[in-house]
Write an enzyme that holds these catalytic residues in place. Structure first.
Site, PDB file in Angstrom:
ATOM      1  N   GLU A 180      21.208  -9.657  -8.271  1.00 43.47           N
ATOM      2  CA  GLU A 180      19.381 -10.722  -8.276  1.00 43.47           C
ATOM      3  C   GLU A 180      19.121 -10.991  -9.598  1.00 43.47           C
ATOM      4  OE1 GLU A 180      17.955  -8.402  -4.612  1.00 43.47           O
ATOM      5  OE2 GLU A 180      18.745  -7.109  -6.283  1.00 43.47           O
ATOM      6  N   ASP A 183      19.342  -5.413  -3.776  1.00 40.11           N
ATOM      7  CA  ASP A 183      18.384  -4.615  -3.848  1.00 40.11           C
ATOM      8  C   ASP A 183      18.621  -3.901  -2.156  1.00 40.11           C
ATOM      9  OD1 ASP A 183      17.160  -4.680  -6.291  1.00 40.11           O
ATOM     10  OD2 ASP A 183      14.960  -5.344  -6.034  1.00 40.11           O
ATOM     11  N   ASP A 238      16.942  -3.514   0.244  1.00 39.05           N
ATOM     12  CA  ASP A 238      15.650  -3.451   1.308  1.00 39.05           C
ATOM     13  C   ASP A 238      15.616  -4.301   2.310  1.00 39.05           C
ATOM     14  OD1 ASP A 238      15.784  -5.289  -0.421  1.00 39.05           O
ATOM     15  OD2 ASP A 238      12.953  -4.823  -0.904  1.00 39.05           O
ATOM     16  N   GLU A 260      14.609  -7.903   2.245  1.00 36.14           N
ATOM     17  CA  GLU A 260      15.099  -8.685   0.708  1.00 36.14           C
ATOM     18  C   GLU A 260      16.454  -8.727   0.820  1.00 36.14           C
ATOM     19  OE1 GLU A 260      12.737 -11.601   0.870  1.00 36.14           O
ATOM     20  OE2 GLU A 260      11.975 -10.403   2.665  1.00 36.14           O
ATOM     21  N   TYR A 303      14.251   2.575  -7.542  1.00 35.34           N
ATOM     22  CA  TYR A 303      13.880   1.029  -6.378  1.00 35.34           C
ATOM     23  C   TYR A 303      12.986   1.806  -6.211  1.00 35.34           C
ATOM     24  CZ  TYR A 303      14.260  -2.935  -3.749  1.00 35.34           C
ATOM     25  OH  TYR A 303      13.733  -4.312  -4.040  1.00 35.34           O
ATOM     26  N   ARG A 343      10.751  -0.169  -3.843  1.00 35.73           N
ATOM     27  CA  ARG A 343       9.792  -1.425  -2.515  1.00 35.73           C
ATOM     28  C   ARG A 343      10.243   0.425  -1.846  1.00 35.73           C
ATOM     29  NH1 ARG A 343      11.106  -6.040  -5.807  1.00 35.73           N
ATOM     30  NH2 ARG A 343       9.389  -7.041  -6.305  1.00 35.73           N
ATOM     31  N   HIS A 390      14.859   5.018   1.971  1.00 35.94           N
ATOM     32  CA  HIS A 390      14.796   5.742   0.850  1.00 35.94           C
ATOM     33  C   HIS A 390      13.984   6.705   0.218  1.00 35.94           C
ATOM     34  CE1 HIS A 390      16.886   1.412   1.086  1.00 35.94           C
ATOM     35  NE2 HIS A 390      15.596   0.854   1.457  1.00 35.94           N
TER      36      HIS A 390
END
Length: 899
Positions: free
Chosen positions: A8, A81, A83, A85, A304, A306, A351
């Site tokens: 990203e 990432d 997750d 998103e 990470y 989130r 996670h």
């Protein structure tokens, strides 16, 4: 071998590129590359929720670069990432690259890593997988729901509740939490109660304090001593009694550490201990995760950020235990690693918890390499992670039962002694309240039968208190407990509430604004189901079931849309007067509070004929008299709750201006309290700023407000005056046509020349031609989530939401333009689609026309000849829809699911 890796952010790309070597080219997508266009019809329920996706202009340039790199590659690794998103960004990238036809001979794989370290990245590259279609489906469902709710419900608010801004699936429920708490506080009735403390001494003169718990053989409840009289009677009984220790009980107790951080607990603790907002916490954590320069090498410092998992990888656990033994000794290391289970509703533990990538990298070793905020947050994460695996703290808790000789009065003394500090040696969790530590009180040695002497008896008066307003920490905690939204979205949701002026922050606490209360009351009246906590939580559970592959995403959308669209349809014939009548009743405890003299709170204090009720004007809601226009009494909605109702009987005289001899009065109007000098058609007036409490406005302050603008002095370079004043957007300093905001109203009266020159200089930095300044900036758009701005263009003023530009009619008053009106104009412009002029642009290639046409008459032919090409460009749109629906690259890995 030529491999392309897409992530990203540029920072992440830079870090990863160093680890992978020359056979890999790492590129950044800069987040999402496409989104739903901000116009009605981007999600079509009637076409089984088909969606249109649009690549914005900046992303088109980046996608061209990515496509060029991928076209000649052997392998493509989508490394966004780990997750939902991140999975969605990878899916979007794949869809666009397939549409460009550059993936025919390229092997495409998805890779994930929980931390930006060399070992984690190489492990991810060595263990690729296919795109997780269930996570993509969960993203599609959430994006469609948020779009449908925002784009369908917000226009209803604009039509039926002028002054309202927007509504959202999670946003509106979060706002209701704040508004409900505000109503609890306003309707709270304090209740008096008393406690009695007794200071005593042992035969060895050791002091202790006990509390009265029993009188005449009856156990005291909280409100048993309800007034001073009953407390004095209890005091007299205690003073006449002789006491001894009836029983002493000591028990060992252990306090265990909290688990390592999740997204929400990190936001809560950073708010309590560091004063960071949720948004700021995530911004700093993002930097720590993506990597920072440590000794000449870019290093990812935390995993990470989130996540709602509380587990730690086995190798990290071993490193953590080793660090504990090295830094604190074996006494602080439990026999085996601690295992934690998330308590949050709807927790997805896919996670790890948030932890340092290297547990041996102590915070003090990073001093000078990180910013102050980065170092503070890293220190918090390191300490919490290490403490989570340390031994428990051990206490000995003692309770002494003390009784009078006649056994009619009983006291109790409690305390504890810390035997071993355990994890408390390193870390103690922050608290929202300021209560005493339960392990702070220490009792002297007591034995059964010991006589005690009474030194003092202290009755203490108390009043019950309303629940406290939410801080960011406590609101995030409440949202997580109720299962509202997901931890990764909390920061953005709370920021939207502030940006739209639905709430304001005071001493780091959320206070509901009038606009927010109106929107909440409207939704509770006409869309109650969609702001219910249980309904929102159950919808979140269904969305999580989609990601687990147990339910189809369109099945969830169909069930939601069937009821939601019917509710919206039912409000079409609703008149504004009906809405106001409903809101008058619902908000009555807030806007029509009982008066001390017992008169009807809805009776007009000016004419005594009309009845007060909620009114809606161009600038929002206010309270007005039904006897209008004969009676023009108005006041703000919140006046009765903030003290403004003391002006309800009329102007309050506070003095006489010595210069003019005119009376200076405080009055209230529909825009709040203000100062007025004298009477007449156009008397001089000055609004009282919101950060100046009404009770602090004395004669001197009133004269100072009336005297504005204030000249500070002449600018040393231009020789032109510098002045300060208060405008509709707050306090400011101005010079030579330039305006710079000031921090507080007090600055308007106290700022000196030197500081004013500095403020002006700093405020004007970066205002070059490359970035035109907006004339005004409103809140964010509910559709694009980008700022809505009023701009000056070559064809006149226009408003934009970052995607659609809408020219303003000449009849629009620019000074009075509101966010809602701007959004309505933008929505109307977007609904029309591209302008004819814009649509012809791709077809009108002037260079080609010039070559072909030596004569003026040839130009129309060239234009006409280009029309079919324009049609082809338009015809590509259905193909994009088909691509989104088929998902060719991920279809192989998708599980069969009912739709």
């Amino acid at each position: 071998m030529n491999n392309v890796v897409i992530v990203e952010s540029p920072a992440k790309a830079k870090t990863i590129n160093k680890y992978l070597g020359k056979d890999y080219q790492v590129l950044a997508s800069f987040g999402h590359i496409r989104d739903l266009p901000s116009k009605d019809g981007s999600v079509r329920p009637d076409e089984d929720f088909s969606m249109d996706w649009e690549v914005d202009r900046d992303s088109q340039k980046r996608m061209a670069e990515i496509a060029k790199a991928v076209k000649g590659a052997d392998k493509l690794f989508l490394a966004t990432d780990p997750d939902r998103e991140g999975e969605a960004i990878s899916w979007h990238l794949l869809e666009v690259l397939q549409a460009k036809g550059v993936l025919k001979k390229v092997e495409t794989k998805r890779v994930v890593f929980n931390e930006i370290t060399k070992s984690a990245i190489l492990k991810g590259i060595d263990n690729p997988r296919d795109i997780d279609i269930e996570l993509v489906d969960a993203y599609l469902a959430r994006r469609a729901l948020d779009y449908l709710v925002g784009f369908t419900l917000s226009p209803v608010l604009w039509r039926k509740l002028p002054g309202a801004r927007s509504a959202g699936r999670v946003q509106s429920v979060s706002l209701r939490l704040v508004c409900d708490r505000e109503l609890e506080i306003e309707t709270f009735v304090a209740q008096e109660y008393w406690t009695v403390l007794v200071d005593m001494t042992t035969p060895e003169q050791a002091a202790l304090t006990a509390r009265l718990v029993e009188l005449d053989g009856k156990k005291l409840e909280k409100f048993t001593l309800g007034n001073a009289g009953s407390a004095d009677e209890a005091r007299a009984r205690i003073a006449q009694s002789v006491f001894h220790v009836a029983q002493v009980e000591s028990k060992p107790a252990r306090r265990f550490p909290q688990p390592p951080f999740t997204t929400s607990t990190l936001q809560q603790e950073a708010s309590r201990k560091l004063g960071f907002s949720a948004t700021r916490t995530m911004q700093v954590a993002q930097k720590l995760y993506e990597g920072l320069d440590i000794g000449g090498e870019t290093v990812g410092l935390i995993t990470y950020m989130r996540t709602d998992g509380v587990s730690i990888a086995a190798e990290a656990l071993a490193s953590c235990r080793d660090a504990i033994e090295q830094n604190f000794g074996k006494n602080y290391l439990p026999p085996s690693p601690r295992e934690y289970k998330a308590k949050a509703k709807n927790a997805q533990e896919a996670h790890e918890a948030i932890r340092p990538t290297d547990l041996h990298r102590k915070p003090e070793s990073l001093a000078g390499m990180l910013t102050d905020e980065q170092l503070k947050l890293y220190d918090l994460i390191w300490k919490r992670t290490i403490a989570s695996q340390m031994e428990a703290a051990v206490f000995e808790r003692t309770s002494a039962d003390i009784r009078s000789v006649d056994n009619k009065v009983a006291l109790r003394a409690t305390g504890s002694v810390q035997k071993f500090d355990g994890f408390l040696k390193l870390y103690q969790e922050g608290r929202d309240d300021a209560g005493e530590d339960e392990d702070a009180n220490i009792l002297p040695a007591l034995t059964s039968g010991m006589d005690l002497a009474t030194r003092d008896v202290r009755p203490e008066q108390h009043f019950t208190e309303p629940p406290p307003r939410y801080s960011e920490a406590s609101l995030v905690k409440k949202m997580e407990e109720l299962g509202i939204g997901r931890p990764s979205t909390y920061a953005s949701v709370l920021q939207v509430l502030r940006d739209r002026s639905y709430v304001r922050m005071d001493k780091n606490r959320f206070i509901a604004e009038d606009k927010g209360r109106l929107v909440t009351a409207f939704l509770e009246s006409f869309f109650r189901r969609y702001v219910e906590y249980d309904f929102t939580a159950s919808l979140e559970e269904k969305l999580d079931e989609i990601s687990a592959g147990t339910i189809g995403w369109k099945e969830v959308l169909r069930a939601f849309w069937s009821d939601f669209s019917a509710s919206v349809e039912a409000t079409k014939d609703l008149r504004v007067t009906e809405v106001l009548d409903k809101l008058n009743d619902l908000l009555a405890p807030f806007i029509f509070r009982p008066t001390e003299d017992g008169r009807d709170p809805r009776s007009c204090p000016t004419c005594n004929v009309g009845s007060l009720s909620l009114k809606i004007g161009k600038f929002g809601a206010f309270i007005g008299c039904s006897n209008y226009p004969e009676c023009r009494y108005t006041r703000q909605m919140a006046d009765s709750a903030t003290g403004g109702d003391e002006l309800a009987e009329g102007p309050k005289l506070i003095g006489t201006d010595p210069a003019s001899g005119l009376d200076v009065t405080i009055r209230t109007g529909r825009f709040g309290p203000y100062i007025q000098l004298g009477e007449g058609d156009k008397p001089k007036r000055a609004s009282i700023p919101r950060d100046v409490p009404l009770e602090n406005v004395d004669f001197d302050k009133a004269i100072a407000l009336l005297s504005l603008p204030r000249e500070v002095g002449l600018h040393p370079e231009s020789g032109k005056p510098i002045t300060t004043a208060i405008g509709r957007y707050g306090p400011y300093v101005s010079h030579d046509g330039k305006f710079v905001s000031l921090q507080s109203t007090e600055d308007v009266f106290t700022i000196g020349l030197n500081r004013a020159v500095t403020v002006i200089a700093e405020g004007n930095k970066g205002r070059g031609r490359s970035a035109p300044e907006p004339l005004r900036q409103f809140g964010d758009s509910p559709v694009t989530s980008k700022p809505v701005k009023l701009m000056s263009g070559r064809f006149g003023p226009y408003v934009t939401d970052g995607t659609t530009n809408a020219t303003l009619p000449a009849s629009v008053n620019l000074d009075a333009l509101t966010l809602d009106e701007a959004l309505a104009i933008i929505a109307a412009r977007a609904a029309k689609g591209p302008s004819t002029k814009s649509a012809r642009k791709p077809a009108a290639k002037k260079p080609a026309a010039k070559k072909a046409a030596a004569k003026p008459k040839a130009a129309p032919k060239a234009t006409a000849a280009k029309k079919p090409a324009a049609k082809k460009a338009v015809a590509k749109k259905p193909a994009a829809k088909t691509t989104a629906a088929k998902k060719p690259a991920v279809k192989k890995t998708a599980k069969a699911k009912p739709e």
